[in-house]
Design an enzyme around this catalytic site. Structure first.
Site, PDB file in Angstrom:
ATOM      1  CB  SER A 139      -1.583  -5.632   2.001  1.00 30.65           C
ATOM      2  OG  SER A 139      -2.877  -5.127   2.247  1.00 30.65           O
ATOM      3  CE1 TYR A 152      -0.674  -1.689  -1.868  1.00 30.73           C
ATOM      4  CE2 TYR A 152      -2.651  -2.581  -0.843  1.00 30.73           C
ATOM      5  CZ  TYR A 152      -1.345  -2.130  -0.744  1.00 30.73           C
ATOM      6  OH  TYR A 152      -0.714  -2.134   0.471  1.00 30.73           O
TER       7      TYR A 152
END
Ligand SMILES: NC(=O)C1=CN([C@@H]2O[C@H](COP(=O)(O)OP(=O)(O)OC[C@H]3O[C@@H](n4cnc5c(N)ncnc54)[C@H](OP(=O)(O)O)[C@@H]3O)[C@@H](O)[C@H]2O)C=CC1
Ligand SMILES: CC(=O)[C@H](N)C(=O)O
Length: 262
Positions: A139, A152
């Site tokens: 990501s 995250y």
């Protein structure tokens, strides 16, 4: 037997990968679809079946659960496949101030994004050989520390480091591993317009285009793909600016900017 495996195939990016792989690699013997939601995988398999000769195998598993790795090992030992294409994509995201987050959500991210992604490599890499490739979904949240996405972002930074290390381990035997670092995608994880933070106002990727380009780059031995000039520029910025300053910048664009904090 030549196969492809997609984790997180029941929705979003993984489902799109499954569709494109079924269409693009018609000589595969089987495609294995992995996620927890069995019915979703069955629906996908029946959608894909009419347009491919490749058999579709539904493998419902929780990749955050350590017992799944032994079950996958057993499946592989029985089938003895050559894995030509692996999309190591399943991921989980929850946002919020770390001090307020539900411990179960924090652990779910670590168990899937860190432990699961690592063990998927451990279980599947021995069955890959010259010419095989893997795409691992990271990501843009990995490029710099992310307040309100601290766990995250850190889990995806782990993925980034892991991929570049094992890519070198696998290179001599002709197996390519590519890190795909997407920005916003309109999927169940990040439904467009649902978030309170400014991050939701950043550009969204086209899923089909991202998948097509990822497959052709990974086939050709590419090591890293960050779709869109906007996110490539962000990657460069994060390389040049100290992490403490980047974290201040990302905080202003996160849920924190609206006092959302979940
Ligand atoms: N959407 C976005 O903006 C971005 C997403 N990403 C990454 O892209 C990847 C795909 O996410 P995306 O398609 O957006 O989101 P989705 O929520 O649509 O898909 C996530 C997939 O992972 C599967 N999954 C979740 N938990 C588990 C588990 N414990 N075991 C097995 N499978 C699991 C889900 O299936 P099921 O629930 O059936 O198990 C689902 O198929 C993830 O790694 C995500 O972190 C990266 C950057 C941006
Ligand atoms: C761009 C994002 O913050 C996204 N939610 C992600 O999963 O990385």
């Amino acid at each position: 037997m030549d196969i492809a495996i997609i984790t997180g195939a029941s929705s979003g990016l993984g489902r799109e990968f499954a569709r494109h792989i079924a269409d693009r690699y018609q000589r595969l013997d089987e495609i294995w679809l992995i996620a927890r939601r069995h019915e979703r995988l069955e629906v996908l398999a029946s959608e894909l079946a009419p347009s491919t000769h490749t058999a579709l195998r539904v493998v419902p598993l929780d990749l955050a659960d350590s017992s799944s790795y032994g079950r996958l090992g057993k499946l592989l030992a029985d089938a003895k496949p050559v894995i030509r294409v692996l999309v190591n994509n399943a991921g989980y995201e929850r946002e919020g101030l770390l001090r307020d987050m539900r411990p179960a959500d924090m652990l779910a991210m670590i168990d899937l994004n860190v432990k699961g992604v690592t063990m998927v490599n451990r279980v599947f890499l021995p069955y890959m050989s010259r010419g095989s490739f893997e795409i691992v979904t990271g990501s843009v949240s990995a490029f710099a520390p992310m307040p309100w996405q601290a766990v995250y972002g850190a889990s995806k930074a782990y993925v980034r480091s892991l991929v570049f290390a094992i890519r070198e381990e696998e290179h001599p035997r002709g197996v390519n591993i590519m890190l795909l670092s997407p920005g916003n995608m309109d999927t169940e994880m990040n439904v467009r317009g649902s978030g309170g933070g400014k991050i939701g106002m950043l550009p969204y990727l086209d899923l089909a285009g991202t998948v097509k380009r990822s497959l052709s780059l990974a086939e050709r031995g590419c090591g890293e793909y960050t779709p869109m000039t906007f996110y490539k520029a962000y990657r460069l910025l994060a390389k040049l600016v100290p992490s403490t300053l980047m974290a201040r910048f990302t905080r202003l664009n996160s849920g924190g900017a609206n006092g959302r904090g979940l």
